[in-house]
Design a protein around this motif. Structure first.
Motif, short mmCIF file in Angstrom:
data_model
loop_
_atom_site.label_atom_id
_atom_site.label_comp_id
_atom_site.label_asym_id
_atom_site.label_seq_id
_atom_site.Cartn_x
_atom_site.Cartn_y
_atom_site.Cartn_z
N ALA A 159 47.13 12.40 -16.52
CA ALA A 159 45.60 11.62 -17.32
C ALA A 159 45.18 12.83 -16.93
N SER A 160 43.52 11.94 -16.75
CA SER A 160 42.60 13.29 -16.05
C SER A 160 42.58 12.99 -14.86
N LEU A 161 43.94 12.91 -13.13
CA LEU A 161 43.82 13.36 -12.32
C LEU A 161 43.89 14.31 -12.51
N PHE A 162 42.72 15.26 -11.86
CA PHE A 162 42.83 16.74 -11.65
C PHE A 162 42.68 17.10 -10.16
N LEU A 163 43.62 18.55 -9.44
CA LEU A 163 43.24 18.70 -8.55
C LEU A 163 41.98 19.15 -8.18
N GLY A 164 40.97 18.72 -6.44
CA GLY A 164 39.94 19.02 -7.05
C GLY A 164 38.55 18.07 -7.52
N SER A 165 39.13 16.56 -7.71
CA SER A 165 38.41 15.55 -8.35
C SER A 165 38.26 14.69 -7.75
N ASP A 166 37.45 13.73 -7.35
CA ASP A 166 37.10 12.46 -6.60
C ASP A 166 38.17 11.00 -6.57
N ALA A 167 38.92 11.82 -7.93
CA ALA A 167 39.45 10.49 -8.61
C ALA A 167 40.81 10.69 -7.60
N LEU A 168 41.51 11.29 -6.82
CA LEU A 168 42.41 11.55 -6.39
C LEU A 168 42.75 10.30 -5.12
N HIS A 169 41.75 10.34 -5.33
CA HIS A 169 40.66 9.54 -3.94
C HIS A 169 40.71 7.91 -3.96
N GLU A 170 40.18 7.76 -5.04
CA GLU A 170 39.87 6.64 -5.97
C GLU A 170 41.18 5.38 -5.60
N ASN A 171 40.80 4.30 -4.58
CA ASN A 171 41.39 3.51 -4.18
C ASN A 171 40.68 2.39 -4.21
N HIS A 172 40.30 1.73 -5.08
CA HIS A 172 39.79 0.93 -5.42
C HIS A 172 39.33 0.49 -6.62
N LYS A 173 38.62 1.25 -7.47
CA LYS A 173 38.54 1.66 -8.95
C LYS A 173 39.52 1.79 -9.72
N LEU A 174 40.09 1.13 -10.95
CA LEU A 174 41.44 1.33 -11.74
C LEU A 174 40.69 2.13 -12.60
N VAL A 175 39.74 2.53 -12.74
CA VAL A 175 38.83 3.08 -14.49
C VAL A 175 37.97 3.76 -13.29
N THR A 176 37.63 5.17 -13.58
CA THR A 176 36.84 5.81 -12.88
C THR A 176 36.13 6.86 -14.47
N SER A 177 35.19 7.59 -13.65
CA SER A 177 34.90 9.11 -14.67
C SER A 177 34.15 9.56 -13.16
N HIS A 178 34.57 10.82 -13.88
CA HIS A 178 34.21 11.91 -12.30
C HIS A 178 34.75 12.91 -13.51
N PHE A 179 33.25 14.15 -11.93
CA PHE A 179 33.31 15.82 -12.70
C PHE A 179 34.66 16.48 -12.14
N VAL A 180 35.12 16.76 -13.50
CA VAL A 180 36.01 17.62 -13.14
C VAL A 180 35.68 19.29 -13.54
#
Ligand code: 6PG
Length: 257
Positions: A159-180
């Motif tokens: 998906a857009s789950l990249f190493l170094g991105s905060d999205a990897l640690h998101e445990n509450h939101k089901l969809v997120t937007s983040h800087f890669v």
């Protein structure tokens, strides 16, 4: 084709990328048909990238397309780039051109992410609300997609789950937007809790350049897994189908027929 079978995961290996794509298309059809038979509607999330692109062309083609109950399919997107929907980089644009323009999915059943929004966090939150409204939840309260299709990059992102991105640690939101950081761009993406709540996940990976990442996600090394976002794709109560060609599987020792 070979199958290995921990309870939640099946790995299927074909000789060529074309054969792996055909295997993925058959799995897609089977899951959609079974889901529609059991629950009336199949809610699925599609992926971007060149590997899924080939799958969409196969699904849109003659024979297999006619066997899929498209009018009972509801389409979401697992990730999106920060571009307008008619931009060639847009996952929605790619899926529309390769698949949706050629099959009778109801337009009201197609839900693109708003990757060109001025406020991508708000657009991600809105997309999450759409999912919560339309995709029935399991006992844990998380919406359960019937099928989530994923690809994987050579760096192990999915998906857009990249190493170094905060999205990897998101445990509450089901969809997120983040800087890669590695892209220098914003992405919108499903997070692990939403992906891993799915009934079926289909991860299609082809090509020699993905072999090291494939070995890492299927192998036993915790260090390798920690560096590969796709290694954390493990459905809590569903099936993960990993479909590989010979190139992607070449370091795993898995045989193909
Ligand atoms: C995207 C994706 C991404 C993709 C992989 C594989 O928007 O690019 O959803 O996760 O599936 O990067 O892409 P390739 O098949 O092009 O390597």
């Amino acid at each position: 084709m070979s199958v290995s079978n921990p309870p939640y995961r099946k790995v299927l290996v074909d000789r060529t990328a074309e054969e792996a794509t055909a295997t993925a298309a058959t799995l897609f059809k089977t899951i959609v048909c079974e889901t529609v038979g059991q629950r009336g509607t199949c809610r699925l999330a599609l992926a971007g990238g060149t590997t899924p692109h080939a799958l969409y062309q196969t699904l849109a083609a003659g024979g297999i397309s006619g066997e899929i109950p498209w009018k009972n399919v509801e389409v979401f997107f697992g990730d999106e780039r920060d571009v307008p929907q008619d931009n060639v980089e847009s996952n929605y644009c790619m899926v529309q051109r390769t698949l949706l323009d050629h099959v009778p999915v109801e337009p009201t059943m197609i839900h693109p992410m708003r990757g060109d929004s001025d406020d991508l966090q708000a657009a991600a939150a809105e997309y999450e609300q759409t999912i919560r409204r339309l995709v029935p939840a399991g006992a844990d309260g998380l919406p359960r997609f019937d099928l989530i299709l994923l690809g994987m990059g050579g760096d192990g992102h999915t998906a857009s789950l990249f190493l170094g991105s905060d999205a990897l640690h998101e445990n509450h939101k089901l969809v997120t937007s983040h800087f890669v950081p590695v892209l220098g761009r914003q992405r919108m993406t499903f997070t692990y809790p939403l992906i891993n709540a799915a009934r079926n996940i289909l991860l299609l990976v082809t090509g020699d350049d993905k072999a090291r990442a494939v070995l890492g996600i299927l192998g036993d090394s915790p260090e390798a897994k920690a560096a590969l976002p796709a290694a954390a794709i493990l459905p809590a109560d569903g099936f993960l189908y990993v479909v590989l060609d010979g190139g992607a599987a070449r370091l795993t020792g898995l045989a193909y027929a």
